[in-house]
Design a protein around this motif. Structure first.
Motif, PDB file in Angstrom:
ATOM      1  N   GLU A   1       0.825  -1.217   0.000  1.00  0.00           N
ATOM      2  CA  GLU A   1       0.000   0.000   0.000  1.00  0.00           C
ATOM      3  C   GLU A   1       0.852   1.257   0.000  1.00  0.00           C
ATOM      4  N   ASN A   2       1.964   1.225   0.748  1.00  0.00           N
ATOM      5  CA  ASN A   2       2.862   2.390   0.739  1.00  0.00           C
ATOM      6  C   ASN A   2       3.434   2.606  -0.658  1.00  0.00           C
ATOM      7  N   GLY A   3       3.869   1.505  -1.294  1.00  0.00           N
ATOM      8  CA  GLY A   3       4.431   1.614  -2.639  1.00  0.00           C
ATOM      9  C   GLY A   3       3.439   2.307  -3.567  1.00  0.00           C
ATOM     10  N   ILE A   4       2.175   1.957  -3.429  1.00  0.00           N
ATOM     11  CA  ILE A   4       1.138   2.548  -4.286  1.00  0.00           C
ATOM     12  C   ILE A   4       0.893   4.011  -3.891  1.00  0.00           C
ATOM     13  N   LYS A   5       0.769   4.237  -2.559  1.00  0.00           N
ATOM     14  CA  LYS A   5       0.473   5.589  -2.052  1.00  0.00           C
ATOM     15  C   LYS A   5       1.527   6.602  -2.471  1.00  0.00           C
ATOM     16  N   TYR A   6       2.789   6.166  -2.456  1.00  0.00           N
ATOM     17  CA  TYR A   6       3.875   7.117  -2.719  1.00  0.00           C
ATOM     18  C   TYR A   6       4.415   6.984  -4.142  1.00  0.00           C
ATOM     19  N   SER A   7       3.509   6.648  -5.092  1.00  0.00           N
ATOM     20  CA  SER A   7       3.869   6.585  -6.504  1.00  0.00           C
ATOM     21  C   SER A   7       2.858   7.399  -7.299  1.00  0.00           C
TER      22      SER A   7
ATOM     23  N   LYS B   1       9.043  -3.478  -4.524  1.00  0.00           N
ATOM     24  CA  LYS B   1       9.764  -2.422  -5.243  1.00  0.00           C
ATOM     25  C   LYS B   1       8.761  -1.508  -5.934  1.00  0.00           C
ATOM     26  N   ASP B   2       8.943  -0.199  -5.744  1.00  0.00           N
ATOM     27  CA  ASP B   2       8.076   0.740  -6.466  1.00  0.00           C
ATOM     28  C   ASP B   2       8.911   1.697  -7.305  1.00  0.00           C
ATOM     29  N   GLU B   3       8.229   2.433  -8.166  1.00  0.00           N
ATOM     30  CA  GLU B   3       8.918   3.435  -8.998  1.00  0.00           C
ATOM     31  C   GLU B   3       8.377   4.811  -8.645  1.00  0.00           C
TER      32      GLU B   3
ATOM     33  N   GLY C   1      10.287   7.985  -3.936  1.00  0.00           N
ATOM     34  CA  GLY C   1      11.546   7.708  -3.243  1.00  0.00           C
ATOM     35  C   GLY C   1      11.644   8.445  -1.906  1.00  0.00           C
ATOM     36  N   ILE C   2      12.716   8.164  -1.175  1.00  0.00           N
ATOM     37  CA  ILE C   2      12.892   8.754   0.164  1.00  0.00           C
ATOM     38  C   ILE C   2      14.309   9.309   0.253  1.00  0.00           C
ATOM     39  N   ALA C   3      14.446  10.552   0.669  1.00  0.00           N
ATOM     40  CA  ALA C   3      15.780  11.159   0.761  1.00  0.00           C
ATOM     41  C   ALA C   3      16.590  10.466   1.861  1.00  0.00           C
TER      42      ALA C   3
ATOM     43  N   PHE D   1       5.118   7.135  14.219  1.00  0.00           N
ATOM     44  CA  PHE D   1       4.632   8.494  13.926  1.00  0.00           C
ATOM     45  C   PHE D   1       5.574   9.302  13.034  1.00  0.00           C
ATOM     46  N   TYR D   2       6.608   8.631  12.440  1.00  0.00           N
ATOM     47  CA  TYR D   2       7.501   9.401  11.569  1.00  0.00           C
ATOM     48  C   TYR D   2       6.937   9.424  10.150  1.00  0.00           C
ATOM     49  N   ALA D   3       6.804  10.613   9.599  1.00  0.00           N
ATOM     50  CA  ALA D   3       6.395  10.754   8.198  1.00  0.00           C
ATOM     51  C   ALA D   3       7.317  11.791   7.577  1.00  0.00           C
ATOM     52  N   VAL D   4       7.807  11.537   6.365  1.00  0.00           N
ATOM     53  CA  VAL D   4       8.712  12.475   5.706  1.00  0.00           C
ATOM     54  C   VAL D   4       7.991  13.800   5.489  1.00  0.00           C
ATOM     55  N   ASN D   5       6.767  13.700   5.005  1.00  0.00           N
ATOM     56  CA  ASN D   5       5.967  14.901   4.780  1.00  0.00           C
ATOM     57  C   ASN D   5       4.604  14.665   5.434  1.00  0.00           C
TER      58      ASN D   5
ATOM     59  N   HIS E   1       1.367  15.538   3.407  1.00  0.00           N
ATOM     60  CA  HIS E   1       1.156  14.608   2.295  1.00  0.00           C
ATOM     61  C   HIS E   1       0.671  13.259   2.825  1.00  0.00           C
ATOM     62  N   SER E   2       1.359  12.778   3.866  1.00  0.00           N
ATOM     63  CA  SER E   2       1.059  11.489   4.440  1.00  0.00           C
ATOM     64  C   SER E   2      -0.375  11.436   4.974  1.00  0.00           C
ATOM     65  N   ARG E   3      -0.770  12.503   5.696  1.00  0.00           N
ATOM     66  CA  ARG E   3      -2.118  12.527   6.275  1.00  0.00           C
ATOM     67  C   ARG E   3      -3.182  12.576   5.202  1.00  0.00           C
TER      68      ARG E   3
ATOM     69  N   GLY F   1      -4.107   9.394   4.114  1.00  0.00           N
ATOM     70  CA  GLY F   1      -4.699   8.542   5.144  1.00  0.00           C
ATOM     71  C   GLY F   1      -3.674   7.903   6.073  1.00  0.00           C
ATOM     72  N   GLY F   2      -2.423   8.383   6.032  1.00  0.00           N
ATOM     73  CA  GLY F   2      -1.377   7.768   6.859  1.00  0.00           C
ATOM     74  C   GLY F   2      -1.172   8.496   8.175  1.00  0.00           C
ATOM     75  N   ALA F   3      -0.512   7.817   9.096  1.00  0.00           N
ATOM     76  CA  ALA F   3      -0.239   8.432  10.396  1.00  0.00           C
ATOM     77  C   ALA F   3       1.180   8.143  10.832  1.00  0.00           C
ATOM     78  N   GLY F   4       2.000   7.646   9.911  1.00  0.00           N
ATOM     79  CA  GLY F   4       3.380   7.320  10.263  1.00  0.00           C
ATOM     80  C   GLY F   4       3.484   6.075  11.125  1.00  0.00           C
ATOM     81  N   LEU F   5       2.505   5.176  10.987  1.00  0.00           N
ATOM     82  CA  LEU F   5       2.510   3.975  11.830  1.00  0.00           C
ATOM     83  C   LEU F   5       2.741   2.680  11.075  1.00  0.00           C
ATOM     84  N   GLY F   6       2.452   2.700   9.778  1.00  0.00           N
ATOM     85  CA  GLY F   6       2.502   1.458   8.995  1.00  0.00           C
ATOM     86  C   GLY F   6       3.839   0.749   9.096  1.00  0.00           C
ATOM     87  N   LEU F   7       4.933   1.472   8.882  1.00  0.00           N
ATOM     88  CA  LEU F   7       6.245   0.814   8.863  1.00  0.00           C
ATOM     89  C   LEU F   7       6.678   0.326  10.243  1.00  0.00           C
ATOM     90  N   SER F   8       6.241   1.026  11.297  1.00  0.00           N
ATOM     91  CA  SER F   8       6.624   0.529  12.629  1.00  0.00           C
ATOM     92  C   SER F   8       5.855  -0.758  12.937  1.00  0.00           C
TER      93      SER F   8
HETATM   94  P1  ADP Z   1       2.389   6.524   6.680  1.00  0.00           P
HETATM   95  O1  ADP Z   1       1.149   6.052   7.334  1.00  0.00           O
HETATM   96  O2  ADP Z   1       2.682   7.972   6.876  1.00  0.00           O
HETATM   97  O3  ADP Z   1       2.513   6.100   5.258  1.00  0.00           O
HETATM   98  P2  ADP Z   1       4.540   4.657   7.332  1.00  0.00           P
HETATM   99  O4  ADP Z   1       5.070   4.297   8.672  1.00  0.00           O
HETATM  100  O5  ADP Z   1       3.941   3.572   6.514  1.00  0.00           O
HETATM  101  O6  ADP Z   1       3.527   5.835   7.563  1.00  0.00           O
HETATM  102  O7  ADP Z   1       5.713   5.317   6.518  1.00  0.00           O
HETATM  103  C1  ADP Z   1       6.522   6.332   7.120  1.00  0.00           C
HETATM  104  C2  ADP Z   1       6.971   7.336   6.080  1.00  0.00           C
HETATM  105  O8  ADP Z   1       7.907   6.702   5.184  1.00  0.00           O
HETATM  106  C3  ADP Z   1       5.839   7.817   5.173  1.00  0.00           C
HETATM  107  O9  ADP Z   1       5.202   8.932   5.742  1.00  0.00           O
HETATM  108  C4  ADP Z   1       6.562   8.192   3.896  1.00  0.00           C
HETATM  109  O10 ADP Z   1       7.093   9.485   3.990  1.00  0.00           O
HETATM  110  C5  ADP Z   1       7.734   7.209   3.872  1.00  0.00           C
HETATM  111  N1  ADP Z   1       7.487   6.054   2.978  1.00  0.00           N
HETATM  112  C6  ADP Z   1       7.069   4.810   3.334  1.00  0.00           C
HETATM  113  N2  ADP Z   1       7.000   4.005   2.273  1.00  0.00           N
HETATM  114  C7  ADP Z   1       7.380   4.741   1.212  1.00  0.00           C
HETATM  115  C8  ADP Z   1       7.531   4.478  -0.183  1.00  0.00           C
HETATM  116  N3  ADP Z   1       7.288   3.254  -0.697  1.00  0.00           N
HETATM  117  N4  ADP Z   1       7.943   5.486  -0.983  1.00  0.00           N
HETATM  118  C9  ADP Z   1       8.229   6.719  -0.470  1.00  0.00           C
HETATM  119  N5  ADP Z   1       8.098   7.035   0.824  1.00  0.00           N
HETATM  120  C10 ADP Z   1       7.677   6.069   1.661  1.00  0.00           C
END
Ligand code: ADP
Length: 222
Positions: A124-130, A152-154, A157-159, A170-174, A177-179, A182-189
């Motif tokens: 879902e993240n791959g799709i959301k951030y493409s 893998k997505d195209e 990307g992430i700096a 709760f970490y989100a790069v932006n 944008h993330s909110r 529908g994100g809250a910075g929780l998926g990856l944790s």
């Molecule tokens: P969120 O709910 O904000 O997506 P996640 O914990 O899933 O929270 O991800 C943390 C942050 O990592 C995201 O806010 C986003 O900035 C970055 N991120 C995660 N996956 C990707 C991805 N596939 N491409 C680019 N940025 C990503």
């Protein structure tokens, strides 16, 4: 950020995970409610989607309870089936996405519901951030005594300076944008917690503007 207690974290996890299936169920239920003249085929189609998504909701609730409980089921899992399930779920929410799967025939031992939650989050993240339509490739392969599941997505990307923190709660790069997505910075944790429970690890390699690869590494059972 204030320090949150474990139970506050759990409530936040739960809300994050339950949001997308609830959105789907609500959307389809509204169609059924607001349109009196749907054909029997459409009613059948929509109610089937509601039913399938309710089953997914049930799985997520189970996964969250297992996480809260520190409980863990160990069952044989066919990874090709698991990633196919994740693909089907992601396509329900993002039908335009192009998701390819390259999977070796690999079985592992673990909690299928939890691992589905983890791989589904990466997908879902791959799709959301493409940009649409997202192009995602999920591969399952064996490397020595380890099993790799790579998503893998195209996308955007992430700096480099953010890479070390993205698995933090709760970490989100932006944040904005993330909110909006529908994100809250929780998926990856959550992904990280699930994979740790399986004795594995998650890593990322990414380039701004080119895309990202998230790799789950799990111990093999043979
Ligand atoms: P969120 O709910 O904000 O997506 P996640 O914990 O899933 O929270 O991800 C943390 C942050 O990592 C995201 O806010 C986003 O900035 C970055 N991120 C995660 N996956 C990707 C991805 N596939 N491409 C680019 N940025 C990503």
């Amino acid at each position: 950020m204030k320090n949150s207690s474990a139970s506050e974290d759990f409530v936040a996890y739960a809300a994050h995970e339950l949001r997308s299936p609830l959105t789907i169920i609500r959307g389809f239920a509204e169609v059924l409610h607001d349109h009196a003249n749907l054909s029997p085929e459409m009613v059948h189609d929509i109610s089937e989607k509601i039913l399938r998504t309710s089953l997914r909701l049930e799985k997520i609730v189970k996964g969250l309870l297992v996480l809260a409980d520190n409980d863990f089921v160990s069952e044989p899992i066919k990874l090709s089936v698991l990633v196919e399930n994740c693909r089907n779920m992601a396509l329900q929410l993002h039908p335009e996405a192009e998701i390819t799967i390259q999977s070796e025939a690999i079985n592992i031992s673990g909690d299928a519901d939890l691992l589905e939650l983890a791989v589904g989050n990466l997908l879902e993240n791959g799709i959301k951030y493409s940009p649409k339509p997202a192009k995602i490739c999920v591969s399952v392969s064996r490397e020595g005594t380890k099993i790799n599941i790579a998503v893998k997505d195209e996308g955007i990307g992430i700096a480099k300076e953010h890479l070390a923190q993205i698995f933090d709660r709760f970490y989100a790069v932006n944040k904005v944008h993330s909110r909006r997505l529908g994100g809250a910075g929780l998926g990856l944790s959550l992904v990280n917690a699930i994979i740790k429970k399986h004795g594995g690890s998650v890593s990322v390699s990414s380039e701004c503007g080119k895309g990202s690869i998230f790799t789950i590494e799990l111990p093999s059972i043979d």
